[in-house]
Design a protein around this motif. Structure first.
Motif, short mmCIF file in Angstrom:
data_model
loop_
_atom_site.label_atom_id
_atom_site.label_comp_id
_atom_site.label_asym_id
_atom_site.label_seq_id
_atom_site.Cartn_x
_atom_site.Cartn_y
_atom_site.Cartn_z
N HIS A 42 -43.48 61.83 -65.36
CA HIS A 42 -42.19 61.32 -65.29
C HIS A 42 -41.05 62.42 -64.75
N ILE A 43 -41.42 62.83 -63.58
CA ILE A 43 -40.36 63.62 -63.04
C ILE A 43 -39.26 62.99 -62.06
N ASP A 44 -38.11 63.27 -62.46
CA ASP A 44 -37.02 62.52 -61.83
C ASP A 44 -36.05 63.70 -61.41
N LEU A 45 -35.87 63.54 -60.27
CA LEU A 45 -35.12 64.78 -59.53
C LEU A 45 -34.23 64.12 -58.26
N THR A 46 -33.10 64.64 -58.09
CA THR A 46 -32.26 64.13 -57.07
C THR A 46 -31.93 65.45 -56.15
N ILE A 47 -32.48 65.43 -54.88
CA ILE A 47 -32.18 66.70 -54.10
C ILE A 47 -30.90 66.39 -53.22
N ARG A 48 -29.91 67.10 -53.15
CA ARG A 48 -28.95 66.55 -52.32
C ARG A 48 -28.83 67.40 -50.99
N ARG A 49 -28.43 66.97 -50.10
CA ARG A 49 -28.33 67.29 -48.70
C ARG A 49 -27.66 68.69 -48.87
N GLY A 50 -28.17 69.83 -48.23
CA GLY A 50 -27.45 71.21 -48.16
C GLY A 50 -27.70 72.09 -49.28
N SER A 51 -28.36 71.57 -50.37
CA SER A 51 -28.52 72.36 -51.54
C SER A 51 -29.53 73.21 -51.64
N ARG A 52 -29.63 74.18 -52.40
CA ARG A 52 -31.01 75.14 -52.67
C ARG A 52 -31.37 75.07 -53.85
N THR A 53 -32.50 74.52 -54.07
CA THR A 53 -33.13 74.44 -55.52
C THR A 53 -34.34 75.33 -55.56
N VAL A 54 -34.62 75.94 -56.75
CA VAL A 54 -35.64 76.65 -56.94
C VAL A 54 -36.45 75.94 -58.13
N ILE A 55 -37.75 75.91 -58.16
CA ILE A 55 -38.61 75.51 -59.07
C ILE A 55 -39.40 76.53 -59.70
N MET A 56 -39.28 76.84 -60.99
CA MET A 56 -39.95 77.51 -61.61
C MET A 56 -40.67 77.25 -63.03
N GLY A 57 -41.42 77.95 -63.51
CA GLY A 57 -42.27 77.91 -64.69
C GLY A 57 -43.56 78.59 -64.58
N PRO A 58 -44.23 78.68 -65.87
CA PRO A 58 -45.56 79.42 -65.80
C PRO A 58 -46.55 78.93 -64.90
N ASN A 59 -47.62 79.66 -64.80
CA ASN A 59 -48.78 79.37 -64.05
C ASN A 59 -49.21 78.17 -64.79
N PRO A 76 -48.65 59.87 -55.48
CA PRO A 76 -48.50 60.02 -56.79
C PRO A 76 -49.55 58.87 -57.56
N ARG A 77 -49.81 58.93 -58.75
CA ARG A 77 -50.41 57.92 -59.57
C ARG A 77 -49.52 57.07 -60.12
N ALA A 78 -48.14 57.42 -60.39
CA ALA A 78 -47.26 56.48 -61.01
C ALA A 78 -46.02 57.16 -60.22
N GLY A 79 -44.88 56.24 -60.24
CA GLY A 79 -43.43 56.66 -59.71
C GLY A 79 -43.58 56.81 -58.30
N LYS A 80 -42.13 57.14 -57.63
CA LYS A 80 -42.07 57.14 -56.20
C LYS A 80 -41.29 58.19 -55.86
N VAL A 81 -41.56 58.50 -54.55
CA VAL A 81 -40.69 59.27 -53.86
C VAL A 81 -39.87 58.88 -53.04
N LEU A 82 -38.41 58.94 -52.89
CA LEU A 82 -37.44 58.14 -51.62
C LEU A 82 -36.92 59.32 -50.93
N TRP A 83 -36.85 58.90 -49.76
CA TRP A 83 -36.00 59.74 -48.65
C TRP A 83 -34.81 58.78 -48.27
N GLN A 84 -33.46 59.62 -48.44
CA GLN A 84 -32.46 58.81 -48.29
C GLN A 84 -32.51 57.39 -48.74
N GLY A 85 -33.05 56.97 -49.91
CA GLY A 85 -32.93 55.92 -50.53
C GLY A 85 -34.03 54.89 -50.50
#
Length: 268
Positions: A42-59, A76-85
């Motif tokens: 259940h990963i919900d993210l919104t990446i905005r144009r021009g932003s700089r996002t880092v993804i971190m976490g343990p191995n 994906p097994r479930a959910g969706k990825v949207l590109w410009q909506g």
């Protein structure tokens, strides 16, 4: 409330500010499992144009897997990825690029690696030659143009991988630990390329284990633990004053052990 570059989770870090940049990429309830074992949930993210996002976490937290799902390399097994909506498709992926931890280079010269990538994107003739020349000069690789790409040093290979991706003029660049195992000078050179690209409008999503790199490059941080987002917020705020126990444990060099694993009251 929304963070710059990202939707806020249920328990966001403090100090977030409104961001009015256009939405470029979204994931909604994105999940992935293997033989019933959840790897991302259940990963919900919104990446905005021009932003700089880092993804971190343990191995094993699911960072690289998340990048591959967002880039459309894995379904994906479930959910969706949207590109410009709209649902991400193969054509949309032409507006993205990805650089892996280990450079993927052709058994050709530095110049030929650049030529092939630009040809795939439709660049031809003098326009392509000018793009290659400019890219190699920017990366400090112009003097190596005729050298076989696979005999370059590790830092040179990764610089080539980054500028090859950027020469294709992507709207979004994914980077999966691009400076792992590189020396400080090579790391600085790649970070410079990434920040210059962002200044020219390229949206950045970077996986890293390096808190210093996160501070130098990132605006926002997405922290994963066991395939779930446990904290999102401004990089400085999250790394300095984390609100979640998994981030505090990571910051202190401890293994995070969920509280329920300590409960032995029902054991016999």
């Amino acid at each position: 409330m929304r963070n710059a570059g990202l939707d806020m989770p249920a328990n966001p870090s403090t100090g977030a500010t409104q961001d009015t940049r256009d939405v470029l990429l979204q994931s909604r309830a994105l999940s992935y499992d293997v033989t019933g074992q959840p790897l991302l949930s259940h990963i919900d993210l919104t990446i905005r144009r021009g932003s700089r996002t880092v993804i971190m976490g343990p191995n094993g937290a699911g960072k690289s897997l998340l990048l591959r799902l967002l880039h459309g390399l894995i379904t994906p097994r479930a959910g969706k990825v949207l590109w410009q909506g709209r649902p991400l498709n193969r054509s949309d992926r032409q507006a993205q690029a990805m650089v892996f931890q280990r450079p993927v280079l052709l058994r050709r010269s530095v110049f030929a690696n650049m030529k092939f990538a630009l040809s795939v994107q439709g660049f031809r003739g003098l326009d392509r030659a000018d793009q290659i020349k400019q890219a190699l000069e920017t990366a400090g690789l112009a003097h190596l143009a005729r050298r076989p790409a696979r005999v370059l040093s590790g830092g040179e290979q990764q610089r080539l991988a980054v500028v090859r991706a950027l020469a294709c003029k992507p709207d979004l660049l994914f980077l999966d630990e691009p400076t792992a195992s590189l020396d400080p000078a090579s790391t600085a050179a790649i970070e410079k390329l990434v920040l210059e690209a962002n200044a020219n409008g390229v949206t950045i999503v970077l996986v890293t284990h390096d808190a210093g790199q996160a501070r130098r490059i990132g605006e926002e941080i997405v922290f994963l633990q066991d395939g779930k987002i446990v904290e999102i917020g401004p990089v400085q705020s999250v790394l300095t004053n984390p609100q979640s126990e998994p981030v505090r444990a990571w910051r202190e060099g401890r293994l995070y052990i969920p509280q329920h694993t300590h409960d032995t009251s029902n054991l016999t």
